[in-house]
Motif scaffolding. Structure first.
Motif, PDB file in Angstrom:
ATOM      1  N   GLU A   1      14.548  -5.096   7.971  1.00  0.00           N
ATOM      2  CA  GLU A   1      15.367  -4.885   7.575  1.00  0.00           C
ATOM      3  C   GLU A   1      15.015  -4.389   5.495  1.00  0.00           C
ATOM      4  O   GLU A   1      14.085  -5.305   5.278  1.00  0.00           O
ATOM      5  CB  GLU A   1      16.318  -5.756   6.648  1.00  0.00           C
ATOM      6  N   GLY A   2      15.582  -3.372   4.877  1.00  0.00           N
ATOM      7  CA  GLY A   2      14.717  -2.687   3.723  1.00  0.00           C
ATOM      8  C   GLY A   2      13.892  -2.409   3.688  1.00  0.00           C
ATOM      9  O   GLY A   2      12.815  -1.945   2.426  1.00  0.00           O
ATOM     10  N   GLU A   3      13.226  -2.269   4.633  1.00  0.00           N
ATOM     11  CA  GLU A   3      11.662  -2.069   4.711  1.00  0.00           C
ATOM     12  C   GLU A   3      11.451  -0.287   5.493  1.00  0.00           C
ATOM     13  O   GLU A   3      12.568   0.540   6.513  1.00  0.00           O
ATOM     14  CB  GLU A   3      10.385  -2.664   6.108  1.00  0.00           C
ATOM     15  N   VAL A   4      10.545   0.493   4.450  1.00  0.00           N
ATOM     16  CA  VAL A   4      10.048   1.701   5.468  1.00  0.00           C
ATOM     17  C   VAL A   4       9.102   1.483   6.884  1.00  0.00           C
ATOM     18  O   VAL A   4       7.627   1.075   6.451  1.00  0.00           O
ATOM     19  CB  VAL A   4       9.999   3.027   4.687  1.00  0.00           C
ATOM     20  N   LEU A   5       8.385   2.865   8.015  1.00  0.00           N
ATOM     21  CA  LEU A   5       7.602   2.888   8.509  1.00  0.00           C
ATOM     22  C   LEU A   5       6.764   3.889   8.094  1.00  0.00           C
ATOM     23  O   LEU A   5       6.939   5.247   7.607  1.00  0.00           O
ATOM     24  CB  LEU A   5       7.736   3.411  10.005  1.00  0.00           C
ATOM     25  N   LEU A   6       5.487   3.975   7.886  1.00  0.00           N
ATOM     26  CA  LEU A   6       4.739   4.701   6.552  1.00  0.00           C
ATOM     27  C   LEU A   6       3.296   5.546   7.573  1.00  0.00           C
ATOM     28  O   LEU A   6       2.786   4.825   8.600  1.00  0.00           O
ATOM     29  CB  LEU A   6       4.048   4.409   5.819  1.00  0.00           C
ATOM     30  N   LYS A   7       3.191   6.501   8.236  1.00  0.00           N
ATOM     31  CA  LYS A   7       1.906   7.251   8.419  1.00  0.00           C
ATOM     32  C   LYS A   7       0.984   7.718   7.935  1.00  0.00           C
ATOM     33  O   LYS A   7       2.106   8.334   6.303  1.00  0.00           O
ATOM     34  CB  LYS A   7       2.760   8.303   9.342  1.00  0.00           C
ATOM     35  N   THR A   8       0.278   7.409   7.329  1.00  0.00           N
ATOM     36  CA  THR A   8      -0.963   7.529   6.210  1.00  0.00           C
ATOM     37  C   THR A   8      -1.167   9.247   6.467  1.00  0.00           C
ATOM     38  O   THR A   8      -1.564   9.504   8.040  1.00  0.00           O
ATOM     39  CB  THR A   8      -2.251   6.254   6.111  1.00  0.00           C
ATOM     40  N   LEU A   9      -1.498   9.944   5.904  1.00  0.00           N
ATOM     41  CA  LEU A   9      -1.721  11.377   5.569  1.00  0.00           C
ATOM     42  C   LEU A   9      -3.441  11.384   4.780  1.00  0.00           C
ATOM     43  O   LEU A   9      -3.563  11.935   5.852  1.00  0.00           O
ATOM     44  CB  LEU A   9      -0.415  11.985   5.049  1.00  0.00           C
ATOM     45  N   TYR A  10      -3.111  10.710   3.603  1.00  0.00           N
ATOM     46  CA  TYR A  10      -4.345  10.609   2.460  1.00  0.00           C
ATOM     47  C   TYR A  10      -4.759   9.519   2.343  1.00  0.00           C
ATOM     48  O   TYR A  10      -3.540   8.476   1.671  1.00  0.00           O
ATOM     49  CB  TYR A  10      -3.935  11.282   2.216  1.00  0.00           C
ATOM     50  N   VAL A  11      -5.465   8.943   2.359  1.00  0.00           N
ATOM     51  CA  VAL A  11      -6.577   7.523   1.630  1.00  0.00           C
ATOM     52  C   VAL A  11      -7.276   8.297   0.480  1.00  0.00           C
ATOM     53  O   VAL A  11      -8.259   9.453   0.657  1.00  0.00           O
ATOM     54  CB  VAL A  11      -7.279   7.278   2.831  1.00  0.00           C
ATOM     55  N   SER A  12      -7.265   7.321  -0.534  1.00  0.00           N
ATOM     56  CA  SER A  12      -8.139   7.448  -1.609  1.00  0.00           C
ATOM     57  C   SER A  12      -9.191   6.571  -1.891  1.00  0.00           C
ATOM     58  O   SER A  12      -9.175   5.276  -1.029  1.00  0.00           O
ATOM     59  CB  SER A  12      -7.271   7.237  -3.012  1.00  0.00           C
ATOM     60  N   VAL A  13     -10.366   6.758  -1.677  1.00  0.00           N
ATOM     61  CA  VAL A  13     -11.321   5.527  -1.858  1.00  0.00           C
ATOM     62  C   VAL A  13     -11.885   5.701  -3.971  1.00  0.00           C
ATOM     63  O   VAL A  13     -12.505   6.963  -4.310  1.00  0.00           O
ATOM     64  CB  VAL A  13     -12.882   6.389  -1.217  1.00  0.00           C
ATOM     65  N   ASP A  14     -11.927   4.665  -4.493  1.00  0.00           N
ATOM     66  CA  ASP A  14     -12.756   4.496  -5.464  1.00  0.00           C
ATOM     67  C   ASP A  14     -13.284   3.650  -5.471  1.00  0.00           C
ATOM     68  O   ASP A  14     -13.392   2.723  -5.419  1.00  0.00           O
ATOM     69  CB  ASP A  14     -11.450   3.665  -6.534  1.00  0.00           C
ATOM     70  N   PRO A  15     -14.220   3.455  -7.091  1.00  0.00           N
ATOM     71  CA  PRO A  15     -15.616   2.512  -6.986  1.00  0.00           C
ATOM     72  C   PRO A  15     -14.724   1.722  -7.454  1.00  0.00           C
ATOM     73  O   PRO A  15     -15.670   0.067  -7.003  1.00  0.00           O
ATOM     74  CB  PRO A  15     -16.340   3.127  -8.128  1.00  0.00           C
ATOM     75  N   TYR A  16     -13.453   0.837  -8.118  1.00  0.00           N
ATOM     76  CA  TYR A  16     -13.491  -0.399  -8.475  1.00  0.00           C
ATOM     77  C   TYR A  16     -12.914  -1.007  -7.036  1.00  0.00           C
ATOM     78  O   TYR A  16     -13.213  -2.847  -7.108  1.00  0.00           O
ATOM     79  CB  TYR A  16     -11.930  -0.747  -9.309  1.00  0.00           C
ATOM     80  N   MET A  17     -12.936  -0.412  -5.909  1.00  0.00           N
ATOM     81  CA  MET A  17     -12.963  -1.673  -4.797  1.00  0.00           C
ATOM     82  C   MET A  17     -14.189  -2.067  -4.816  1.00  0.00           C
ATOM     83  O   MET A  17     -13.762  -3.677  -3.692  1.00  0.00           O
ATOM     84  CB  MET A  17     -12.726  -0.249  -3.577  1.00  0.00           C
TER      85      MET A  17
END
Length: 334
Positions: free
Chosen positions: A32-48
Protein backbone atom coordinates in the motif's frame (compact mmCIF):
# COMPACT_ATOMS: atom_id res chain seq x y z
CA UNK A 1 11.89 -13.72 -12.33
CA UNK A 2 13.82 -10.59 -11.45
CA UNK A 3 17.57 -10.06 -11.81
CA UNK A 4 19.60 -8.05 -9.26
CA UNK A 5 23.28 -7.05 -9.09
CA UNK A 6 24.81 -7.56 -5.64
CA UNK A 7 28.10 -6.47 -4.13
CA UNK A 8 29.60 -9.77 -2.94
CA UNK A 9 33.17 -8.70 -2.12
CA UNK A 10 34.70 -5.35 -1.21
CA UNK A 11 37.45 -4.36 -3.68
CA UNK A 12 40.83 -3.26 -2.34
CA UNK A 13 41.97 -1.98 -5.74
CA UNK A 14 40.18 -1.74 -9.06
CA UNK A 15 36.75 -3.42 -8.94
CA UNK A 16 36.12 -6.34 -11.26
CA UNK A 17 33.56 -9.07 -11.88
CA UNK A 18 34.67 -11.01 -8.78
CA UNK A 19 33.20 -8.22 -6.66
CA UNK A 20 29.71 -8.25 -8.22
CA UNK A 21 27.20 -10.99 -8.89
CA UNK A 22 23.96 -11.20 -10.84
CA UNK A 23 21.33 -12.85 -8.65
CA UNK A 24 17.83 -14.02 -9.56
CA UNK A 25 14.88 -13.29 -7.29
CA UNK A 26 11.11 -13.15 -7.44
CA UNK A 27 9.52 -10.02 -8.89
CA UNK A 28 8.49 -7.80 -5.94
CA UNK A 29 4.91 -6.73 -5.34
CA UNK A 30 3.99 -3.17 -4.32
CA UNK A 31 2.55 -2.67 -0.84
CA UNK A 32 0.00 0.00 0.00
CA UNK A 33 1.35 3.40 -1.02
CA UNK A 34 4.02 1.88 -3.25
CA UNK A 35 4.59 1.51 -6.98
CA UNK A 36 6.10 -1.35 -8.99
CA UNK A 37 8.85 -0.06 -11.27
CA UNK A 38 10.45 -1.51 -14.38
CA UNK A 39 13.99 -0.18 -14.76
CA UNK A 40 14.63 1.49 -18.13
CA UNK A 41 18.02 3.16 -17.66
CA UNK A 42 20.69 2.88 -14.98
CA UNK A 43 23.35 5.49 -14.26
CA UNK A 44 26.84 4.37 -13.27
CA UNK A 45 28.96 6.97 -11.48
CA UNK A 46 32.48 7.16 -10.00
CA UNK A 47 31.23 7.90 -6.48
CA UNK A 48 29.86 4.36 -6.34
CA UNK A 49 33.40 3.07 -5.97
CA UNK A 50 33.63 4.75 -2.56
CA UNK A 51 30.43 3.07 -1.43
CA UNK A 52 31.96 -0.33 -2.15
CA UNK A 53 34.34 0.32 0.73
CA UNK A 54 33.20 0.22 4.35
CA UNK A 55 35.40 3.19 5.28
CA UNK A 56 33.75 6.23 6.84
CA UNK A 57 32.39 8.59 4.19
CA UNK A 58 29.64 11.12 3.46
CA UNK A 59 27.26 8.32 2.45
CA UNK A 60 26.60 4.85 3.80
CA UNK A 61 28.49 1.96 2.15
CA UNK A 62 26.78 -0.64 0.02
CA UNK A 63 25.98 -3.75 2.04
CA UNK A 64 27.44 -7.08 1.01
CA UNK A 65 25.08 -9.54 -0.69
CA UNK A 66 22.50 -6.84 -1.30
CA UNK A 67 21.71 -4.88 -4.49
CA UNK A 68 23.82 -1.89 -5.39
CA UNK A 69 21.74 1.26 -5.88
CA UNK A 70 22.07 4.49 -7.81
CA UNK A 71 20.33 6.88 -10.15
CA UNK A 72 17.85 5.25 -12.52
CA UNK A 73 14.91 5.96 -14.78
CA UNK A 74 11.98 3.58 -14.49
CA UNK A 75 8.42 3.06 -15.67
CA UNK A 76 5.53 2.61 -13.26
CA UNK A 77 3.91 -0.72 -14.22
CA UNK A 78 1.58 -1.04 -11.22
CA UNK A 79 0.58 1.53 -8.63
CA UNK A 80 -0.91 1.49 -5.15
CA UNK A 81 -0.14 5.19 -4.80
CA UNK A 82 -2.69 7.79 -5.89
CA UNK A 83 0.04 10.15 -7.09
CA UNK A 84 1.31 7.72 -9.75
CA UNK A 85 -0.31 5.66 -12.45
CA UNK A 86 0.88 2.93 -14.79
CA UNK A 87 2.92 4.41 -17.63
CA UNK A 88 4.45 7.25 -15.60
CA UNK A 89 8.21 7.65 -16.08
CA UNK A 90 10.07 8.40 -12.86
CA UNK A 91 13.62 8.85 -11.63
CA UNK A 92 15.28 8.31 -8.29
CA UNK A 93 17.90 6.31 -6.42
CA UNK A 94 16.88 2.74 -7.17
CA UNK A 95 18.47 -0.69 -6.71
CA UNK A 96 20.21 -2.39 -9.62
CA UNK A 97 17.22 -4.62 -10.30
CA UNK A 98 15.06 -5.16 -13.35
CA UNK A 99 11.98 -4.59 -11.18
CA UNK A 100 11.75 -2.83 -7.82
CA UNK A 101 9.22 -1.13 -5.56
CA UNK A 102 9.32 2.40 -4.19
CA UNK A 103 7.16 4.78 -2.24
CA UNK A 104 6.13 8.11 -3.67
CA UNK A 105 8.75 10.02 -1.69
CA UNK A 106 11.78 8.28 -3.19
CA UNK A 107 11.00 8.94 -6.87
CA UNK A 108 9.79 11.90 -8.91
CA UNK A 109 8.09 12.10 -12.27
CA UNK A 110 10.25 13.01 -15.25
CA UNK A 111 9.00 15.98 -17.27
CA UNK A 112 9.44 14.95 -20.94
CA UNK A 113 9.08 18.58 -22.03
CA UNK A 114 12.52 19.35 -20.60
CA UNK A 115 14.33 16.78 -22.72
CA UNK A 116 14.73 13.03 -23.26
CA UNK A 117 14.15 11.01 -20.08
CA UNK A 118 17.86 10.15 -19.87
CA UNK A 119 18.73 13.80 -19.23
CA UNK A 120 17.30 13.35 -15.71
CA UNK A 121 20.38 11.20 -15.03
CA UNK A 122 22.80 13.59 -16.72
CA UNK A 123 22.68 17.24 -17.58
CA UNK A 124 19.30 17.73 -15.84
CA UNK A 125 20.18 15.42 -12.97
CA UNK A 126 22.92 14.83 -10.43
CA UNK A 127 25.89 15.53 -12.77
CA UNK A 128 24.37 18.76 -14.07
CA UNK A 129 23.54 20.01 -10.59
CA UNK A 130 27.03 19.06 -9.39
CA UNK A 131 28.56 21.12 -12.19
CA UNK A 132 26.26 24.07 -11.61
CA UNK A 133 26.66 24.43 -7.86
CA UNK A 134 30.34 23.53 -7.76
CA UNK A 135 31.25 26.13 -10.34
CA UNK A 136 28.84 28.94 -9.49
CA UNK A 137 28.97 28.67 -5.69
CA UNK A 138 32.52 27.54 -4.92
CA UNK A 139 34.24 28.62 -8.15
CA UNK A 140 32.53 32.04 -8.16
CA UNK A 141 33.53 32.70 -11.80
CA UNK A 142 34.09 36.22 -13.05
CA UNK A 143 34.16 37.48 -16.61
CA UNK A 144 37.53 36.88 -18.22
CA UNK A 145 38.91 34.51 -15.59
CA UNK A 146 40.74 31.32 -16.55
CA UNK A 147 38.97 28.09 -15.63
CA UNK A 148 40.68 24.70 -15.90
CA UNK A 149 38.54 21.55 -15.77
CA UNK A 150 39.93 18.02 -15.36
CA UNK A 151 37.83 15.05 -16.42
CA UNK A 152 36.40 17.62 -18.80
CA UNK A 153 34.73 15.20 -21.21
CA UNK A 154 32.74 13.40 -18.53
CA UNK A 155 29.18 14.13 -17.46
CA UNK A 156 30.12 16.72 -14.82
CA UNK A 157 33.20 18.14 -16.51
CA UNK A 158 31.56 18.74 -19.88
CA UNK A 159 28.78 20.69 -18.18
CA UNK A 160 31.30 22.76 -16.21
CA UNK A 161 33.11 23.65 -19.45
CA UNK A 162 29.89 24.95 -20.99
CA UNK A 163 28.69 26.86 -17.93
CA UNK A 164 32.13 28.43 -17.69
CA UNK A 165 31.78 29.71 -21.25
CA UNK A 166 28.23 30.94 -20.60
CA UNK A 167 29.57 32.95 -17.64
CA UNK A 168 32.40 34.49 -19.67
CA UNK A 169 35.44 32.47 -18.59
CA UNK A 170 38.39 31.37 -20.66
CA UNK A 171 38.11 27.57 -20.35
CA UNK A 172 40.78 24.87 -20.66
CA UNK A 173 39.65 21.24 -20.52
CA UNK A 174 41.79 18.21 -19.72
CA UNK A 175 40.83 14.76 -21.05
CA UNK A 176 42.44 11.48 -22.09
CA UNK A 177 41.96 11.06 -25.86
CA UNK A 178 42.26 13.21 -28.98
CA UNK A 179 38.59 12.49 -29.69
CA UNK A 180 37.67 13.98 -26.32
CA UNK A 181 39.93 17.03 -26.64
CA UNK A 182 38.47 17.74 -30.09
CA UNK A 183 34.98 17.43 -28.61
CA UNK A 184 35.89 19.95 -25.92
CA UNK A 185 37.11 22.59 -28.36
CA UNK A 186 34.99 21.91 -31.46
CA UNK A 187 31.64 21.13 -29.83
CA UNK A 188 31.70 22.59 -26.33
CA UNK A 189 33.67 25.73 -27.16
CA UNK A 190 36.62 25.29 -24.81
CA UNK A 191 39.44 27.70 -25.61
CA UNK A 192 42.04 24.95 -25.35
CA UNK A 193 42.20 21.27 -24.46
CA UNK A 194 44.99 19.06 -23.12
CA UNK A 195 45.40 15.32 -23.66
CA UNK A 196 46.97 14.21 -20.38
CA UNK A 197 48.00 10.85 -21.82
CA UNK A 198 50.10 12.25 -24.68
CA UNK A 199 51.20 15.66 -23.38
CA UNK A 200 53.33 16.89 -20.51
CA UNK A 201 50.48 18.33 -18.47
CA UNK A 202 52.65 20.74 -16.48
CA UNK A 203 54.09 22.27 -19.67
CA UNK A 204 50.76 22.15 -21.49
CA UNK A 205 49.00 24.02 -18.66
CA UNK A 206 51.76 26.62 -18.67
CA UNK A 207 51.26 27.15 -22.41
CA UNK A 208 47.46 27.16 -22.24
CA UNK A 209 47.28 29.39 -19.15
CA UNK A 210 49.97 32.06 -19.66
CA UNK A 211 48.19 34.33 -17.15
CA UNK A 212 47.72 31.57 -14.56
CA UNK A 213 44.67 29.73 -13.27
CA UNK A 214 41.82 31.44 -11.41
CA UNK A 215 39.51 28.44 -10.98
CA UNK A 216 40.39 24.76 -11.03
CA UNK A 217 37.42 22.37 -11.15
CA UNK A 218 39.03 19.12 -10.09
CA UNK A 219 37.32 15.84 -10.96
CA UNK A 220 40.51 13.78 -11.04
CA UNK A 221 43.11 14.66 -8.40
CA UNK A 222 46.50 12.94 -8.68
CA UNK A 223 49.27 14.09 -11.00
CA UNK A 224 46.98 16.34 -13.02
CA UNK A 225 46.13 18.35 -9.92
CA UNK A 226 49.84 18.46 -9.04
CA UNK A 227 50.44 20.20 -12.37
CA UNK A 228 47.82 22.87 -11.69
CA UNK A 229 48.85 24.09 -8.24
CA UNK A 230 52.03 25.92 -9.34
CA UNK A 231 49.91 27.97 -11.79
CA UNK A 232 47.34 29.23 -9.26
CA UNK A 233 46.69 32.96 -9.29
CA UNK A 234 46.12 35.12 -6.24
CA UNK A 235 42.78 34.22 -4.62
CA UNK A 236 42.26 31.22 -6.92
CA UNK A 237 39.42 28.84 -6.13
CA UNK A 238 39.76 25.06 -6.31
CA UNK A 239 36.49 23.15 -6.59
CA UNK A 240 37.26 19.66 -5.29
CA UNK A 241 34.54 17.56 -6.88
CA UNK A 242 36.26 14.20 -7.40
CA UNK A 243 39.54 12.29 -7.28
CA UNK A 244 38.96 9.35 -9.59
CA UNK A 245 42.70 8.88 -10.17
CA UNK A 246 43.08 7.59 -6.61
CA UNK A 247 39.81 5.75 -6.00
CA UNK A 248 41.43 2.40 -6.74
CA UNK A 249 44.87 3.24 -5.29
CA UNK A 250 45.77 2.42 -1.70
CA UNK A 251 47.94 4.89 0.23
CA UNK A 252 48.06 7.36 -2.65
CA UNK A 253 50.83 9.93 -2.12
CA UNK A 254 51.51 13.26 -3.78
CA UNK A 255 53.28 16.62 -3.44
CA UNK A 256 52.47 18.81 -0.46
CA UNK A 257 50.00 21.51 -1.56
CA UNK A 258 49.92 23.78 1.48
CA UNK A 259 52.68 26.08 0.22
CA UNK A 260 50.88 26.71 -3.07
CA UNK A 261 47.66 27.52 -1.21
CA UNK A 262 49.41 29.96 1.13
CA UNK A 263 51.33 31.75 -1.62
CA UNK A 264 48.22 32.22 -3.73
CA UNK A 265 45.75 32.77 -0.87
CA UNK A 266 43.70 30.13 -2.67
CA UNK A 267 40.49 28.53 -1.49
CA UNK A 268 40.00 24.78 -1.81
CA UNK A 269 36.65 23.29 -0.92
CA UNK A 270 35.37 19.77 -1.31
CA UNK A 271 31.66 19.17 -1.76
CA UNK A 272 28.94 16.73 -2.72
CA UNK A 273 25.83 17.79 -4.57
CA UNK A 274 23.57 16.88 -1.63
CA UNK A 275 25.08 19.88 0.18
CA UNK A 276 22.85 22.00 -2.09
CA UNK A 277 19.65 19.99 -1.75
CA UNK A 278 17.63 23.00 -0.63
CA UNK A 279 18.67 24.85 -3.82
CA UNK A 280 18.01 22.11 -6.40
CA UNK A 281 15.08 24.08 -7.87
CA UNK A 282 17.44 26.96 -8.67
CA UNK A 283 19.86 24.61 -10.40
CA UNK A 284 17.13 22.88 -12.43
CA UNK A 285 15.77 26.23 -13.59
CA UNK A 286 19.15 27.46 -14.86
CA UNK A 287 20.15 24.17 -16.49
CA UNK A 288 16.81 23.58 -18.21
CA UNK A 289 16.70 27.20 -19.44
CA UNK A 290 20.21 26.97 -20.92
CA UNK A 291 19.39 23.60 -22.47
CA UNK A 292 16.21 24.95 -24.07
CA UNK A 293 18.11 27.99 -25.37
CA UNK A 294 20.73 25.77 -26.98
CA UNK A 295 23.50 27.07 -24.70
CA UNK A 296 24.07 23.59 -23.25
CA UNK A 297 24.52 20.32 -25.07
CA UNK A 298 25.42 16.82 -23.88
CA UNK A 299 26.70 13.43 -24.92
CA UNK A 300 25.67 10.02 -23.63
CA UNK A 301 27.56 6.74 -23.83
CA UNK A 302 24.94 4.00 -23.63
CA UNK A 303 25.54 0.28 -23.16
CA UNK A 304 22.57 -2.04 -23.59
CA UNK A 305 21.57 -4.94 -21.39
CA UNK A 306 21.12 -5.36 -17.64
CA UNK A 307 24.01 -7.83 -17.56
CA UNK A 308 26.35 -5.14 -18.92
CA UNK A 309 25.91 -2.74 -15.98
CA UNK A 310 29.13 -3.96 -14.29
CA UNK A 311 31.21 -3.48 -17.46
CA UNK A 312 29.81 0.03 -17.90
CA UNK A 313 30.81 0.83 -14.31
CA UNK A 314 34.30 -0.63 -14.70
CA UNK A 315 34.75 1.38 -17.90
CA UNK A 316 34.52 4.64 -15.96
CA UNK A 317 37.98 4.00 -14.53
CA UNK A 318 39.40 3.40 -18.00
CA UNK A 319 37.97 6.60 -19.46
CA UNK A 320 35.74 4.72 -21.90
CA UNK A 321 32.81 7.13 -21.70
CA UNK A 322 32.21 10.41 -23.47
CA UNK A 323 29.70 12.41 -21.46
CA UNK A 324 27.25 10.51 -19.28
CA UNK A 325 27.63 6.73 -18.99
CA UNK A 326 24.28 4.96 -18.98
CA UNK A 327 22.98 1.43 -19.37
CA UNK A 328 19.72 0.83 -21.21
CA UNK A 329 17.91 -2.00 -19.45
CA UNK A 330 14.50 -2.07 -21.12
CA UNK A 331 12.09 -0.23 -23.42
CA UNK A 332 9.01 1.42 -21.94
CA UNK A 333 5.78 -0.52 -22.40
CA UNK A 334 4.19 2.11 -24.66
Amino acid sequence: MNREIHLVKRPEGTPDHEHLSIVESNQPQPAEGEVLLKTLYVSVDPYMRGRMSDAKSYIAPFQLNEPISGGAVAEVVDSNNQDFQAGDIVTGALPWQEYSTANGESVRKVDPKLGPVTTSLGILGMPGLTAYFGLTDIGSPKQGETLVVSGAAGAVGSTVVQIGKILGCRVIGIAGTDEKTSYLTDTLGADAAINYKTENVREAVKQACPDGVDIYFDNVGGEIADAIYPRLNKFARIVQCGAISSYNVQNDQGPRIQGYLIKSSALIKGFVVADYQDRYKEGFEHLSKWLQEGKLTYEETVKEGFENIPDAFFGLFKGENLGKQLVKVAEPSN
